[in-house]
Design a protein around this motif. Structure first.
Motif, PDB file in Angstrom:
ATOM      1  N   UNK A   1      13.373   1.553   5.496  1.00 54.77           N
ATOM      2  CA  UNK A   1      13.771   2.641   4.608  1.00 54.77           C
ATOM      3  C   UNK A   1      12.584   3.264   3.879  1.00 54.77           C
ATOM      4  N   UNK A   2      11.410   2.643   3.952  1.00 50.19           N
ATOM      5  CA  UNK A   2      10.252   3.231   3.293  1.00 50.19           C
ATOM      6  C   UNK A   2       9.828   4.511   4.016  1.00 50.19           C
ATOM      7  N   UNK A   3       9.342   5.449   3.264  1.00 47.09           N
ATOM      8  CA  UNK A   3       8.833   6.681   3.860  1.00 47.09           C
ATOM      9  C   UNK A   3       7.705   6.316   4.831  1.00 47.09           C
ATOM     10  N   UNK A   4       7.664   6.925   6.017  1.00 44.60           N
ATOM     11  CA  UNK A   4       6.633   6.562   7.000  1.00 44.60           C
ATOM     12  C   UNK A   4       5.216   6.592   6.439  1.00 44.60           C
TER      13      UNK A   4
ATOM     14  N   UNK B   1       3.165   1.329   5.440  1.00 51.98           N
ATOM     15  CA  UNK B   1       2.080   0.361   5.631  1.00 51.98           C
ATOM     16  C   UNK B   1       1.556  -0.143   4.290  1.00 51.98           C
ATOM     17  N   UNK B   2       1.423   0.764   3.326  1.00 48.94           N
ATOM     18  CA  UNK B   2       0.907   0.357   2.013  1.00 48.94           C
ATOM     19  C   UNK B   2       1.850  -0.621   1.330  1.00 48.94           C
ATOM     20  N   UNK B   3       3.159  -0.336   1.381  1.00 45.73           N
ATOM     21  CA  UNK B   3       4.126  -1.227   0.745  1.00 45.73           C
ATOM     22  C   UNK B   3       4.141  -2.582   1.447  1.00 45.73           C
ATOM     23  N   UNK B   4       4.062  -2.561   2.774  1.00 42.49           N
ATOM     24  CA  UNK B   4       4.001  -3.819   3.504  1.00 42.49           C
ATOM     25  C   UNK B   4       2.806  -4.654   3.098  1.00 42.49           C
ATOM     26  N   UNK B   5       1.668  -3.995   2.887  1.00 40.39           N
ATOM     27  CA  UNK B   5       0.470  -4.704   2.435  1.00 40.39           C
ATOM     28  C   UNK B   5       0.631  -5.290   1.053  1.00 40.39           C
TER      29      UNK B   5
ATOM     30  N   UNK C   1       1.396 -11.077 -10.115  1.00 35.72           N
ATOM     31  CA  UNK C   1       2.196  -9.888 -10.432  1.00 35.72           C
ATOM     32  C   UNK C   1       1.690  -8.674  -9.657  1.00 35.72           C
ATOM     33  N   UNK C   2       2.618  -7.831  -9.225  1.00 36.98           N
ATOM     34  CA  UNK C   2       2.255  -6.659  -8.440  1.00 36.98           C
ATOM     35  C   UNK C   2       3.140  -5.488  -8.834  1.00 36.98           C
ATOM     36  N   UNK C   3       2.725  -4.308  -8.427  1.00 37.08           N
ATOM     37  CA  UNK C   3       3.530  -3.112  -8.656  1.00 37.08           C
ATOM     38  C   UNK C   3       3.160  -2.070  -7.622  1.00 37.08           C
ATOM     39  N   UNK C   4       4.110  -1.173  -7.368  1.00 40.06           N
ATOM     40  CA  UNK C   4       3.876  -0.106  -6.406  1.00 40.06           C
ATOM     41  C   UNK C   4       4.845   1.023  -6.699  1.00 40.06           C
ATOM     42  N   UNK C   5       4.415   2.243  -6.455  1.00 38.31           N
ATOM     43  CA  UNK C   5       5.292   3.409  -6.503  1.00 38.31           C
ATOM     44  C   UNK C   5       5.298   4.018  -5.107  1.00 38.31           C
ATOM     45  N   UNK C   6       6.490   4.184  -4.537  1.00 39.75           N
ATOM     46  CA  UNK C   6       6.559   4.663  -3.157  1.00 39.75           C
ATOM     47  C   UNK C   6       7.872   5.408  -2.933  1.00 39.75           C
TER      48      UNK C   6
END
Length: 228
Positions: free
Chosen positions: A67-70, A74-78, A89-94
């Motif tokens: 469901x992640x934007x193409x 890859x960044x979210x998977x990383x 702890x981690x964070x991401x905006x996607x």
């Protein structure tokens, strides 16, 4: 969601539940990821963010990544792989594409839990925050110099209060007091402080949700919006 929360989790969860019980529902949902099975446990809000009815599907890592934007996948998977390895702890905006094909922007924060016996990271847990509306508003501010309507100004203050309620585990009145105190100290209008705060986690190009320390620093030394 299963039990067995740490004291810190219980404090954060309790603060969120108090907020929800008071009728304020920031677009926030909880998750847990079992690293051994790859299966996720989602609160109802996370199902809804992804376009599903609560319990409609069994969330897994492949499904979640699908469901992640193409351009963001890859960044979210990383981010997830590093979190699984380190437990930090981690964070991401996607962006995601929900089950209906709509594009939404989510911020995700979390950390790992280690098995006391082995020391291995066995679970990730944290929160999804739907920042779609504020992200669109930030993009619109870059594309036009139109003055925001009063309703939009109120909306950005509500969004900023929601962020502070989640980050500090406080009620709505206390969150607004934080904005007002920063406004008085810096002689900047509350709505301008709220707008800049929202841009910290949803502005164009933002890929990491700000830490509590970053928000502490912002409230101590707030600045007006860049376009003001």
């Amino acid at each position: 969601m299963n039990s067995g929360h740490t004291p810190a989790e219980r404090t954060f969860d309790g603060a969120l539940e108090e907020v929800f019980a008071g009728g304020i529902r920031p677009p926030v949902g909880r998750y847990r990821l079992d690293l051994a099975t790859g299966e996720w446990a989602w609160s109802d809000e996370v199902y809804e963010m992804h376009g599903f009815e609560p319990g409609q599907i069994v969330p897994t890592t492949p499904l979640m990544l699908s469901h992640k934007h193409p351009d963001d996948r890859a960044r979210v998977g990383g981010v997830l792989r590093r979190a699984a390895e380190t437990g930090r702890p981690f964070s991401s905006v996607h962006r995601i594409r929900d089950a209906h094909g709509a594009t939404r922007t989510l911020a995700v924060t979390g950390q790992g839990r280690r098995d006391p016996a082995t020391g291995q990271v066995v679970e990730l847990f944290g929160y999804f925050i739907d920042v779609t509306d504020s992200h669109r508003e930030a993009a619109a501010r870059e594309a036009t110099a139109s003055i925001q309507a009063s309703a939009e100004k109120r909306a950005v203050i509500e969004q900023a209060k929601g962020v502070l309620m989640v980050v500090y585990g406080v009620e709505e009145a206390a969150a607004f007091d934080l904005l007002r105190q920063a406004s008085n100290a810096a002689n900047i209008a509350v709505r301008h402080i709220a707008q800049t705060l929202v841009e910290l986690f949803s502005g164009p190009g933002v890929t990491v949700f700000p830490t509590r320390e970053a928000i502490d620093e912002f409230l101590r030394h707030p600045k007006p919006p860049a376009d003001d």
